[in-house]
Design a protein around this motif. Structure first.
Motif, short mmCIF file in Angstrom:
data_model
loop_
_atom_site.label_atom_id
_atom_site.label_comp_id
_atom_site.label_asym_id
_atom_site.label_seq_id
_atom_site.Cartn_x
_atom_site.Cartn_y
_atom_site.Cartn_z
N SER A 10 0.82 -1.23 0.00
CA SER A 10 0.00 0.00 0.00
C SER A 10 0.84 1.26 0.00
O SER A 10 0.50 2.24 -0.66
CB SER A 10 -0.90 0.06 1.25
OG SER A 10 -1.76 -1.03 1.31
N PHE A 11 1.93 1.23 0.76
CA PHE A 11 2.74 2.44 0.94
C PHE A 11 4.20 2.15 0.68
O PHE A 11 4.69 1.05 0.96
CB PHE A 11 2.60 2.97 2.38
CG PHE A 11 1.37 3.81 2.58
CD1 PHE A 11 1.42 5.19 2.41
CD2 PHE A 11 0.17 3.23 2.92
CE1 PHE A 11 0.28 5.96 2.58
CE2 PHE A 11 -0.97 4.00 3.09
CZ PHE A 11 -0.92 5.36 2.92
N LYS A 13 7.86 3.54 1.91
CA LYS A 13 8.47 4.32 3.00
C LYS A 13 9.96 4.41 2.71
O LYS A 13 10.54 3.43 2.24
CB LYS A 13 8.28 3.61 4.36
CG LYS A 13 6.89 3.66 4.95
CD LYS A 13 5.86 2.73 4.40
CE LYS A 13 6.13 1.27 4.49
NZ LYS A 13 5.02 0.42 3.98
N THR A 117 -0.90 -3.93 4.78
CA THR A 117 -1.90 -4.42 3.82
C THR A 117 -2.31 -5.84 4.23
O THR A 117 -3.49 -6.18 4.25
CB THR A 117 -1.29 -4.47 2.40
OG1 THR A 117 -0.61 -3.25 2.16
CG2 THR A 117 -2.37 -4.68 1.37
N ASN A 140 -7.93 -3.50 6.55
CA ASN A 140 -8.72 -2.99 5.41
C ASN A 140 -9.19 -4.14 4.52
O ASN A 140 -10.32 -4.14 4.04
CB ASN A 140 -7.89 -2.02 4.56
CG ASN A 140 -7.66 -0.70 5.26
OD1 ASN A 140 -8.26 -0.43 6.31
ND2 ASN A 140 -6.79 0.12 4.71
N GLY A 200 4.09 -1.25 11.38
CA GLY A 200 3.14 -1.12 10.26
C GLY A 200 2.07 -0.08 10.52
O GLY A 200 1.88 0.40 11.64
N GLY A 201 1.38 0.25 9.45
CA GLY A 201 0.41 1.35 9.46
C GLY A 201 -0.73 1.20 10.45
O GLY A 201 -1.31 2.20 10.89
N HIS A 202 -1.09 -0.03 10.80
CA HIS A 202 -2.20 -0.23 11.74
C HIS A 202 -1.73 -0.61 13.14
O HIS A 202 -2.52 -1.11 13.95
CB HIS A 202 -3.15 -1.30 11.21
CG HIS A 202 -3.93 -0.86 10.02
ND1 HIS A 202 -4.84 0.17 10.06
CD2 HIS A 202 -3.93 -1.28 8.74
CE1 HIS A 202 -5.36 0.35 8.87
NE2 HIS A 202 -4.83 -0.51 8.05
#
Ligand SMILES: Nc1ncnc2c1ncn2[C@@H]1O[C@H](COP(=O)(O)OP(=O)(O)O)[C@@H](O)[C@H]1O
Ligand SMILES: CC(C)(COP(=O)(O)O)[C@@H](O)C(=O)NCCC(=O)O
Length: 230
Positions: A10-11, A13, A117, A140, A200-202
Protein backbone atom coordinates in the motif's frame (compact mmCIF):
# COMPACT_ATOMS: atom_id res chain seq x y z
CA UNK A 1 24.16 9.21 2.15
CA UNK A 2 22.32 5.97 1.46
CA UNK A 3 18.64 5.43 0.93
CA UNK A 4 16.61 2.75 2.71
CA UNK A 5 13.39 1.95 0.82
CA UNK A 6 10.55 -0.17 2.24
CA UNK A 7 8.17 -0.87 -0.63
CA UNK A 8 4.96 -2.42 0.70
CA UNK A 9 1.69 -3.28 -1.03
CA UNK A 10 0.00 0.00 0.00
CA UNK A 11 2.74 2.44 0.94
CA UNK A 12 6.34 3.11 0.09
CA UNK A 13 8.47 4.32 3.00
CA UNK A 14 11.99 5.66 2.72
CA UNK A 15 14.75 7.28 4.76
CA UNK A 16 17.99 8.98 3.79
CA UNK A 17 20.68 7.74 6.16
CA UNK A 18 24.35 8.20 6.82
CA UNK A 19 26.63 10.19 9.05
CA UNK A 20 24.96 11.05 12.32
CA UNK A 21 21.52 11.64 10.87
CA UNK A 22 18.61 10.22 12.85
CA UNK A 23 15.84 8.15 11.30
CA UNK A 24 13.37 10.38 9.45
CA UNK A 25 10.94 8.34 7.40
CA UNK A 26 8.91 9.77 4.53
CA UNK A 27 6.13 7.89 2.83
CA UNK A 28 3.84 7.93 -0.16
CA UNK A 29 1.11 5.81 -1.67
CA UNK A 30 2.63 2.92 -3.63
CA UNK A 31 0.95 4.35 -6.75
CA UNK A 32 2.93 7.55 -6.33
CA UNK A 33 6.53 6.33 -6.55
CA UNK A 34 7.59 9.64 -8.09
CA UNK A 35 7.66 11.08 -4.55
CA UNK A 36 10.86 9.09 -4.04
CA UNK A 37 12.84 10.76 -6.82
CA UNK A 38 14.18 13.70 -4.78
CA UNK A 39 15.71 11.34 -2.19
CA UNK A 40 17.07 9.11 -4.98
CA UNK A 41 18.91 12.11 -6.42
CA UNK A 42 20.54 12.82 -3.05
CA UNK A 43 21.69 9.26 -2.28
CA UNK A 44 24.90 7.47 -3.30
CA UNK A 45 23.19 4.08 -3.17
CA UNK A 46 19.89 2.50 -2.13
CA UNK A 47 18.85 -0.69 -0.36
CA UNK A 48 15.35 -1.88 -1.07
CA UNK A 49 12.86 -4.11 0.73
CA UNK A 50 10.22 -4.81 -1.90
CA UNK A 51 7.15 -7.02 -1.63
CA UNK A 52 4.57 -6.97 -4.38
CA UNK A 53 4.65 -7.10 -8.14
CA UNK A 54 7.65 -7.41 -10.45
CA UNK A 55 6.23 -4.49 -12.43
CA UNK A 56 6.44 -2.31 -9.32
CA UNK A 57 10.01 -3.52 -8.76
CA UNK A 58 10.88 -2.47 -12.31
CA UNK A 59 9.36 0.98 -11.75
CA UNK A 60 11.42 1.31 -8.57
CA UNK A 61 14.63 0.33 -10.35
CA UNK A 62 14.02 3.07 -12.93
CA UNK A 63 13.37 5.68 -10.25
CA UNK A 64 16.45 4.62 -8.32
CA UNK A 65 18.72 4.78 -11.40
CA UNK A 66 20.38 8.01 -10.14
CA UNK A 67 21.71 6.06 -7.14
CA UNK A 68 22.62 2.81 -8.89
CA UNK A 69 19.20 1.19 -9.37
CA UNK A 70 18.90 -0.14 -5.82
CA UNK A 71 20.13 -3.27 -4.09
CA UNK A 72 16.96 -5.37 -3.82
CA UNK A 73 17.40 -7.52 -0.71
CA UNK A 74 16.38 -11.19 -0.54
CA UNK A 75 15.65 -13.13 2.65
CA UNK A 76 18.65 -15.19 3.71
CA UNK A 77 18.89 -18.50 5.56
CA UNK A 78 21.54 -17.44 8.03
CA UNK A 79 22.57 -13.79 8.32
CA UNK A 80 22.89 -11.22 11.10
CA UNK A 81 22.38 -13.88 13.77
CA UNK A 82 18.97 -14.90 12.39
CA UNK A 83 18.41 -18.55 11.44
CA UNK A 84 15.62 -18.67 8.86
CA UNK A 85 14.33 -22.18 8.11
CA UNK A 86 11.39 -21.00 5.98
CA UNK A 87 10.88 -23.25 2.93
CA UNK A 88 12.60 -22.03 0.86
CA UNK A 89 14.29 -19.32 2.96
CA UNK A 90 14.21 -16.72 0.18
CA UNK A 91 10.41 -17.01 -0.11
CA UNK A 92 9.95 -15.38 3.29
CA UNK A 93 8.76 -11.83 2.59
CA UNK A 94 11.85 -9.67 2.77
CA UNK A 95 9.96 -7.19 4.99
CA UNK A 96 9.32 -10.04 7.46
CA UNK A 97 12.96 -11.15 7.32
CA UNK A 98 14.22 -7.62 7.92
CA UNK A 99 11.83 -7.43 10.87
CA UNK A 100 13.53 -10.52 12.33
CA UNK A 101 16.96 -8.97 11.73
CA UNK A 102 15.92 -5.75 13.48
CA UNK A 103 14.24 -7.56 16.37
CA UNK A 104 17.23 -9.86 16.88
CA UNK A 105 19.14 -6.96 18.43
CA UNK A 106 16.93 -7.32 21.51
CA UNK A 107 18.13 -10.88 22.34
CA UNK A 108 14.79 -11.97 23.74
CA UNK A 109 11.86 -14.14 22.68
CA UNK A 110 9.67 -11.98 20.49
CA UNK A 111 6.45 -12.04 18.53
CA UNK A 112 6.65 -9.56 15.67
CA UNK A 113 3.35 -8.25 14.35
CA UNK A 114 3.41 -6.30 11.10
CA UNK A 115 0.02 -4.70 10.52
CA UNK A 116 -0.03 -3.38 6.98
CA UNK A 117 -1.90 -4.42 3.82
CA UNK A 118 -1.54 -7.94 5.19
CA UNK A 119 -0.91 -8.83 8.83
CA UNK A 120 2.04 -11.07 9.58
CA UNK A 121 2.77 -12.62 12.97
CA UNK A 122 6.26 -14.07 13.35
CA UNK A 123 8.11 -15.69 16.25
CA UNK A 124 11.83 -15.37 16.88
CA UNK A 125 13.68 -16.89 19.81
CA UNK A 126 16.18 -15.06 22.00
CA UNK A 127 18.88 -17.03 20.17
CA UNK A 128 17.75 -15.74 16.76
CA UNK A 129 15.90 -18.82 15.49
CA UNK A 130 12.84 -17.97 13.38
CA UNK A 131 10.07 -20.18 14.75
CA UNK A 132 7.50 -19.64 12.01
CA UNK A 133 4.76 -17.19 11.33
CA UNK A 134 1.33 -16.64 9.82
CA UNK A 135 -0.18 -14.30 7.22
CA UNK A 136 -3.66 -12.82 7.61
CA UNK A 137 -5.60 -10.26 5.59
CA UNK A 138 -4.92 -6.75 6.85
CA UNK A 139 -7.65 -4.78 8.61
CA UNK A 140 -8.72 -2.99 5.41
CA UNK A 141 -8.64 -6.23 3.43
CA UNK A 142 -10.93 -7.90 6.00
CA UNK A 143 -13.46 -5.10 5.56
CA UNK A 144 -13.24 -5.29 1.77
CA UNK A 145 -13.79 -9.06 1.91
CA UNK A 146 -16.96 -8.56 3.97
CA UNK A 147 -18.29 -5.82 1.71
CA UNK A 148 -17.55 -7.89 -1.40
CA UNK A 149 -19.26 -11.03 -0.17
CA UNK A 150 -22.27 -9.58 1.69
CA UNK A 151 -24.51 -6.52 1.46
CA UNK A 152 -22.68 -4.94 4.39
CA UNK A 153 -21.20 -1.48 3.81
CA UNK A 154 -17.47 -0.94 3.41
CA UNK A 155 -16.16 -0.01 6.86
CA UNK A 156 -12.71 1.47 7.21
CA UNK A 157 -10.94 0.75 10.48
CA UNK A 158 -11.04 4.19 12.03
CA UNK A 159 -13.49 4.62 14.87
CA UNK A 160 -15.57 2.00 16.58
CA UNK A 161 -17.73 1.97 19.69
CA UNK A 162 -17.37 -0.50 22.53
CA UNK A 163 -19.44 -2.51 23.07
CA UNK A 164 -20.11 -2.84 19.34
CA UNK A 165 -23.80 -1.92 19.03
CA UNK A 166 -23.89 -0.76 15.41
CA UNK A 167 -22.92 -2.41 12.14
CA UNK A 168 -19.74 -0.42 11.46
CA UNK A 169 -18.45 -0.95 15.01
CA UNK A 170 -19.29 -4.66 14.84
CA UNK A 171 -17.33 -5.04 11.60
CA UNK A 172 -14.43 -2.84 12.70
CA UNK A 173 -13.97 -4.40 16.11
CA UNK A 174 -14.50 -7.84 14.58
CA UNK A 175 -11.44 -7.35 12.37
CA UNK A 176 -9.36 -5.98 15.23
CA UNK A 177 -10.25 -8.97 17.44
CA UNK A 178 -9.56 -11.42 14.61
CA UNK A 179 -6.06 -9.95 14.26
CA UNK A 180 -5.22 -9.51 17.93
CA UNK A 181 -6.79 -12.87 18.86
CA UNK A 182 -4.57 -14.52 16.24
CA UNK A 183 -1.51 -12.84 17.78
CA UNK A 184 -2.33 -14.10 21.27
CA UNK A 185 -3.21 -17.61 20.10
CA UNK A 186 -0.05 -17.82 18.01
CA UNK A 187 2.09 -16.70 20.93
CA UNK A 188 0.46 -19.20 23.30
CA UNK A 189 1.07 -22.03 20.84
CA UNK A 190 4.58 -21.17 19.69
CA UNK A 191 6.45 -18.91 22.11
CA UNK A 192 4.51 -18.46 25.34
CA UNK A 193 5.68 -15.48 27.37
CA UNK A 194 7.37 -13.73 24.44
CA UNK A 195 7.19 -9.95 24.27
CA UNK A 196 5.12 -8.52 21.42
CA UNK A 197 6.29 -5.77 19.12
CA UNK A 198 4.03 -4.20 16.51
CA UNK A 199 4.99 -2.35 13.37
CA UNK A 200 3.14 -1.12 10.26
CA UNK A 201 0.41 1.35 9.46
CA UNK A 202 -2.20 -0.23 11.74
CA UNK A 203 0.06 -0.71 14.77
CA UNK A 204 -1.80 1.97 16.77
CA UNK A 205 -5.14 0.29 16.05
CA UNK A 206 -4.03 -3.13 17.30
CA UNK A 207 -2.01 -2.03 20.31
CA UNK A 208 -5.00 -1.55 22.70
CA UNK A 209 -5.93 -5.22 22.15
CA UNK A 210 -2.43 -6.48 22.94
CA UNK A 211 -1.57 -5.62 26.56
CA UNK A 212 2.14 -4.99 27.08
CA UNK A 213 2.88 -4.79 23.35
CA UNK A 214 5.31 -2.14 22.17
CA UNK A 215 5.19 -0.28 18.86
CA UNK A 216 8.46 -0.20 16.93
CA UNK A 217 7.86 1.81 13.75
CA UNK A 218 9.54 1.01 10.44
CA UNK A 219 11.01 -2.35 11.36
CA UNK A 220 12.13 -3.22 7.78
CA UNK A 221 14.12 0.02 7.56
CA UNK A 222 15.65 -0.72 10.99
CA UNK A 223 16.59 -4.17 9.70
CA UNK A 224 18.40 -2.59 6.75
CA UNK A 225 20.22 -0.23 9.12
CA UNK A 226 21.33 -3.25 11.15
CA UNK A 227 22.61 -5.05 8.03
CA UNK A 228 24.62 -1.98 7.01
CA UNK A 229 26.21 -1.90 10.47
CA UNK A 230 27.57 -5.46 10.46
N1 LIG B 1 -0.93 6.78 10.18
C1 LIG B 1 -1.79 5.80 9.88
N2 LIG B 1 -2.89 5.63 10.62
C2 LIG B 1 -3.77 4.66 10.32
N3 LIG B 1 -3.61 3.80 9.31
C3 LIG B 1 -2.56 3.94 8.56
C4 LIG B 1 -1.58 4.93 8.80
N4 LIG B 1 -0.62 4.79 7.90
C5 LIG B 1 -1.00 3.75 7.14
N5 LIG B 1 -2.15 3.26 7.53
C6 LIG B 1 -2.85 2.10 6.97
O1 LIG B 1 -1.94 1.02 7.09
C7 LIG B 1 -1.86 0.29 5.89
C8 LIG B 1 -0.51 0.44 5.29
O2 LIG B 1 0.47 0.22 6.26
P1 LIG B 1 1.92 -0.17 5.84
O3 LIG B 1 2.58 -0.73 7.03
O4 LIG B 1 2.59 0.97 5.16
O5 LIG B 1 1.58 -1.32 4.81
P2 LIG B 1 2.34 -1.91 3.57
O6 LIG B 1 3.76 -2.15 4.04
O7 LIG B 1 1.58 -3.15 3.31
O8 LIG B 1 2.28 -0.93 2.44
C9 LIG B 1 -2.90 0.86 4.96
O9 LIG B 1 -4.02 0.02 5.07
C10 LIG B 1 -3.16 2.26 5.51
O10 LIG B 1 -4.49 2.65 5.28
C1 LIG C 1 2.92 -11.15 3.61
C2 LIG C 1 3.24 -9.92 2.78
C3 LIG C 1 2.23 -9.84 1.64
C4 LIG C 1 3.10 -8.67 3.66
O1 LIG C 1 3.18 -7.53 2.85
P1 LIG C 1 2.73 -6.07 3.37
O2 LIG C 1 1.44 -6.19 4.07
O3 LIG C 1 3.83 -5.60 4.31
O4 LIG C 1 2.67 -5.20 2.15
C5 LIG C 1 4.71 -9.96 2.26
O5 LIG C 1 5.59 -10.14 3.32
C6 LIG C 1 4.92 -11.05 1.23
O6 LIG C 1 4.58 -10.91 0.08
N1 LIG C 1 5.51 -12.20 1.66
C7 LIG C 1 5.87 -13.30 0.78
C8 LIG C 1 5.23 -14.57 1.23
C9 LIG C 1 5.72 -15.08 2.58
O7 LIG C 1 6.25 -14.32 3.41
O8 LIG C 1 5.56 -16.28 2.82
Amino acid sequence: MWLAVDSGNSFIKWALLGGNSSLVVEYADSNNLQALSKAAAEADDAWVSHVGSVQQAARLRTLLAPCGGGNFLISQAHTAGVKNNYQPPESLGVDRWLGLVAARIQFRDLIIVSAGTAITIDAVSATGVFLGGVILPGLNAMQRALADSTSLPLAMPVQANWPPMDTISAMTVGAQLAASGAVLTFRRRQLAGAAIIITGGHADTLKPWLPGARIVPHLPIRGMMRLREI
